[in-house]
Every structure is written in structure tokens, then in C-alpha cells.
Design a protein around this motif. Structure first.
Motif, short mmCIF file in Angstrom:
data_model
loop_
_atom_site.label_atom_id
_atom_site.label_comp_id
_atom_site.label_asym_id
_atom_site.label_seq_id
_atom_site.Cartn_x
_atom_site.Cartn_y
_atom_site.Cartn_z
N ILE A 1 -85.80 0.70 -38.91
CA ILE A 1 -84.42 0.32 -38.61
C ILE A 1 -83.52 1.40 -39.20
CG2 ILE A 1 -82.56 -1.37 -38.97
CD1 ILE A 1 -84.62 -3.54 -39.24
N LYS A 2 -82.56 1.87 -38.43
CA LYS A 2 -81.70 2.95 -38.91
C LYS A 2 -80.62 2.46 -39.86
CE LYS A 2 -82.36 6.07 -34.97
NZ LYS A 2 -81.68 6.84 -33.91
N HIS A 3 -80.14 1.22 -39.67
CA HIS A 3 -79.11 0.66 -40.55
C HIS A 3 -79.30 -0.85 -40.67
CE1 HIS A 3 -75.39 -0.14 -42.57
NE2 HIS A 3 -74.97 -0.90 -41.56
N PRO A 4 -79.62 -1.34 -41.88
CA PRO A 4 -79.94 -0.59 -43.09
C PRO A 4 -81.22 0.21 -42.89
CG PRO A 4 -80.56 -2.88 -43.37
CD PRO A 4 -79.82 -2.80 -42.07
N LEU A 5 -81.42 1.24 -43.69
CA LEU A 5 -82.51 2.18 -43.46
C LEU A 5 -83.83 1.60 -43.95
CD1 LEU A 5 -83.31 4.85 -42.32
CD2 LEU A 5 -82.65 5.95 -44.46
N LEU A 6 -84.53 0.95 -43.03
CA LEU A 6 -85.83 0.34 -43.33
C LEU A 6 -86.92 1.29 -42.87
CD1 LEU A 6 -87.32 -2.34 -44.23
CD2 LEU A 6 -87.43 -2.87 -41.79
N VAL A 7 -87.81 1.64 -43.80
CA VAL A 7 -88.83 2.64 -43.49
C VAL A 7 -90.22 2.17 -43.93
CG1 VAL A 7 -87.21 4.57 -43.71
CG2 VAL A 7 -88.52 3.83 -45.71
N GLN A 8 -91.21 2.78 -43.32
CA GLN A 8 -92.58 2.66 -43.82
C GLN A 8 -92.82 3.88 -44.70
OE1 GLN A 8 -95.65 1.81 -40.95
NE2 GLN A 8 -97.25 2.72 -42.24
N ASN B 1 -96.15 0.78 -47.97
CA ASN B 1 -95.33 -0.43 -47.90
C ASN B 1 -94.08 -0.18 -47.06
OD1 ASN B 1 -94.50 1.31 -50.06
ND2 ASN B 1 -93.11 -0.28 -50.77
N VAL B 2 -93.47 -1.26 -46.61
CA VAL B 2 -92.25 -1.20 -45.81
C VAL B 2 -91.10 -1.75 -46.64
CG1 VAL B 2 -91.07 -2.08 -43.75
CG2 VAL B 2 -93.49 -1.44 -43.63
N CYS B 3 -90.03 -0.96 -46.79
CA CYS B 3 -88.91 -1.41 -47.60
C CYS B 3 -87.66 -0.59 -47.27
CB CYS B 3 -89.23 -1.29 -49.10
SG CYS B 3 -89.67 0.37 -49.63
N ILE B 4 -86.53 -1.06 -47.79
CA ILE B 4 -85.27 -0.35 -47.61
C ILE B 4 -85.25 0.90 -48.48
CG2 ILE B 4 -82.76 -0.50 -47.93
CD1 ILE B 4 -83.71 -2.21 -45.63
N LEU C 1 -96.72 -8.03 -36.45
CA LEU C 1 -95.90 -8.24 -35.25
C LEU C 1 -94.46 -7.78 -35.45
CD1 LEU C 1 -97.21 -11.75 -34.14
CD2 LEU C 1 -97.98 -9.49 -33.41
N VAL C 2 -93.92 -7.97 -36.65
CA VAL C 2 -92.54 -7.56 -36.91
C VAL C 2 -92.42 -6.04 -36.83
CG1 VAL C 2 -90.69 -7.51 -38.62
CG2 VAL C 2 -92.05 -9.59 -38.33
N ARG C 3 -93.35 -5.32 -37.45
CA ARG C 3 -93.31 -3.87 -37.42
C ARG C 3 -93.49 -3.35 -35.99
NH1 ARG C 3 -96.74 -1.01 -41.93
NH2 ARG C 3 -98.38 -2.19 -40.89
N GLN C 4 -94.34 -4.00 -35.21
CA GLN C 4 -94.53 -3.62 -33.81
C GLN C 4 -93.23 -3.75 -33.03
OE1 GLN C 4 -97.80 -5.73 -31.98
NE2 GLN C 4 -99.13 -5.38 -33.75
N ALA C 5 -92.53 -4.87 -33.26
CA ALA C 5 -91.29 -5.11 -32.53
C ALA C 5 -90.22 -4.09 -32.92
CB ALA C 5 -90.79 -6.52 -32.82
N LEU C 6 -90.15 -3.77 -34.21
CA LEU C 6 -89.17 -2.79 -34.67
C LEU C 6 -89.48 -1.40 -34.13
CD1 LEU C 6 -88.75 -3.93 -38.39
CD2 LEU C 6 -87.12 -4.23 -36.52
N ALA C 7 -90.74 -1.02 -34.13
CA ALA C 7 -91.14 0.29 -33.60
C ALA C 7 -90.83 0.38 -32.11
CB ALA C 7 -92.63 0.52 -33.86
N GLU C 8 -91.07 -0.69 -31.39
CA GLU C 8 -90.78 -0.72 -29.96
C GLU C 8 -89.28 -0.56 -29.71
OE1 GLU C 8 -91.22 -3.81 -26.19
OE2 GLU C 8 -92.53 -4.02 -27.94
#
Length: 268
Positions: A88-95, A100-103, A240-247
Motif C-alpha cells: 500500500i502506498k499510503h500509509p506505506l505498507l511494505v513486505q 514480515n509485513v508492516c508500516i 489472501l490479504v497480501r494477494q489482494a493488495l499486490a493485485e
């Protein structure tokens, strides 16, 4: 089961090279099977993971994301450099490169001097093992070690302490196959043990100026394991959440590319 939890008092300001295990051993009489919990900030400081924000040149991507997030481009560049994927670009959520996945890739600007940032330890599981082994050397006691950070949660407000590294304790307790009080077999229950312990410790360690970044959890009967925290991270094909965000990111990129192509053709 009766559990006690208490902080380690009089912890000094941590500097690069400090022996965290000795700081604990000098202040607390440990018992076998204690769980010693460290805030990731002091582990990062001891390992020299503190950096001056000026010592980096932001890329165009960092500048773009900085505008979107109303952030310092140099800070954003550090986030990108310690990440493998923007979800997610805003807020900046990254792997992160740690898995781990976090802001903001877990990068911290609290509890350090102005103008500096703290990156997470390069390998928090390894850090936990080294501290655990050093505690054994100093005290003769067999303990578990957890390194924590604070994370937000999907679908809920607020942050809680979570484990980013562990040693001597199983990150997960798979209860599938056990039965409940009525004899029903548990089908999906896997307890996130180290995260539960991290949240407990975080309550007493605090988030602001408490100055108590180390806690002891005593009396909890845990499964001994040395596989670390990474066993708790979902894989791409099960998240599933990460898949949806990547898509979503891919669709946005495709739309932007299409719009640019149309603009070029129209101007041509």
C-alpha cells in the motif's frame, strides 16, 4: 497456571556494542524457563542499526511516496531499501527483507536522537539466539528470548507488541487435533504464542518515556523450539490479504501505464 511479568529496572541508554545479556544478568536473578523480552529498539542500538537520515540520497520513487505520505524522502528511501515489495502506498505498507509485513518497514524514529532512525536488527532470530546463549553463559539458566516491535492490525485500530525474533520458544502452538471441553476436535486453531507473550510484555514495557525496554515473563509453560519467528509468516499462496493488495498495486500500475501510453499517442 500462574504467570508473573515484570520489567528490568535501571536499564541504561543503550549504545552500540553494549552487552544486553549482561545488563539483564546484572539486574535480575533469572530462573530456568523465564522468557526475557527485549524491545527491538535496544537490540538495534546495540547492533549499530542507528543511522543519520542525511546519509542517503532519495530516488524518484522515494520522493513520490514522500509527497503522498507527507514524509521526509530520505526516510522513505530507507523504507524502500529495507523492503522487497510495496503493498500500500499510503500509509506505506511494505513486505520487508526480514519477511514480515508492516508500516514503514518497522523503521523507528522514537527513542533515539533527533535526525536519526533505527532499523530493525538484520536478523532478529539470530540476535535472539545470541542473547539467549549469552544469558546461559552468564547465569547458567536456560531461558527463552523474544525480540518485539509494535504493529498495527488489519481491521482494528491501535498497535500491539508482536515478536520479530525469538529463540528457545516455539513461535506457534499447533492445537489442531486437540479437543475442546465438549469433545469437538480443533480444526484450525494455531496459537501465536510468541506474539501473545510479546503483547503481554509490551503492556508493562510501555511505548513512551518509561525507560523499561526489557521484561521478564515467568511461569508460562511454553514449547521449546529454535526455529525462530519466520515459521509464523504466511506464504504468498496462503496470505489472501497480501494477494489482494499486490493485485491492487498491479492494477494501479497497469492503469497508469495505459494512461501514459494514451497521452503519448494523443500528443503524437
Amino acid at each position: 497456571m500462574k504467570i508473573s511479568a515484570f520489567t528490568v529496572d535501571d536499564v541504561p541508554m543503550i549504545q552500540k556494542g553494549d552487552d544486553l545479556a549482561k545488563i539483564v544478568a546484572d539486574r535480575v536473578t533469572l530462573e530456568n524457563e523465564d522468557i526475557v523480552v527485549f524491545a527491538s529498539t535496544i537490540v538495534s542500538k546495540a547492533e549499530g542499526r542507528r543511522f543519520l537520515l542525511e546519509d542517503i540520497e532519495p530516488t524518484a520513487e522515494a520522493r513520490e511516496l514522500a509527497v503522498l505520505n507527507k514524509e521526509d524522502p530520505k526516510f522513505i528511501q530507507y523504507v524502500l531499501d529495507t523492503s522487497t515489495r510495496v503493498l500500500i502506498k499510503h500509509p506505506l505498507l511494505v513486505q520487508t527483507v526480514f519477511g514480515n509485513v508492516c508500516i514503514n518497514a518497522g523503521i523507528d524514529r522514537s527513542n533515539t536522537e533527533s535526525g536519526y532512525i533505527l532499523l530493525l536488527p538484520l536478523d532478529s532470530d539470530r540476535s535472539a539466539r545470541e542473547i539467549r546463549d549469552r544469558l546461559k553463559e552468564l547465569t547458567g539458566k536456560t531461558v527463552a528470548v523474544i525480540i518485539t516491535d509494535t504493529n498495527g492490525r488489519s481491521f482494528r485500530e491501535g498497535q500491539i507488541g508482536v515478536a520479530v525474533g525469538c529463540a528457545g520458544i516455539a513461535a506457534l502452538h499447533d492445537r489442531r487435533g486437540d479437543v475442546d471441553l465438549f469433545g469437538h476436535e480443533l480444526k484450525i486453531t494455531i496459537q501465536a504464542i510468541t506474539d501473545e507473550v510479546a503483547a503481554c510484555a509490551n503492556m508493562i514495557m510501555g511505548e513512551a518515556d518509561e525507560g523499561t525496554p526489557i521484561a521478564i515473563i515467568r511461569g508460562y509453560k511454553y514449547i521449546k523450539d529454535d526455529r525462530g519467528i519466520k515459521v509464523s509468516y504466511r506464504s504468498d499462496d496462503t496470505d489472501l490479504v497480501r494477494q489482494a493488495l499486490a493485485e491492487k498495486i498491479e492494477k494501479e500500475a497497469s492503469k497508469t501505464a495505459t494512461e501514459k501510453a494514451k497521452k503519448i499517442r494523443s500528443e503524437g
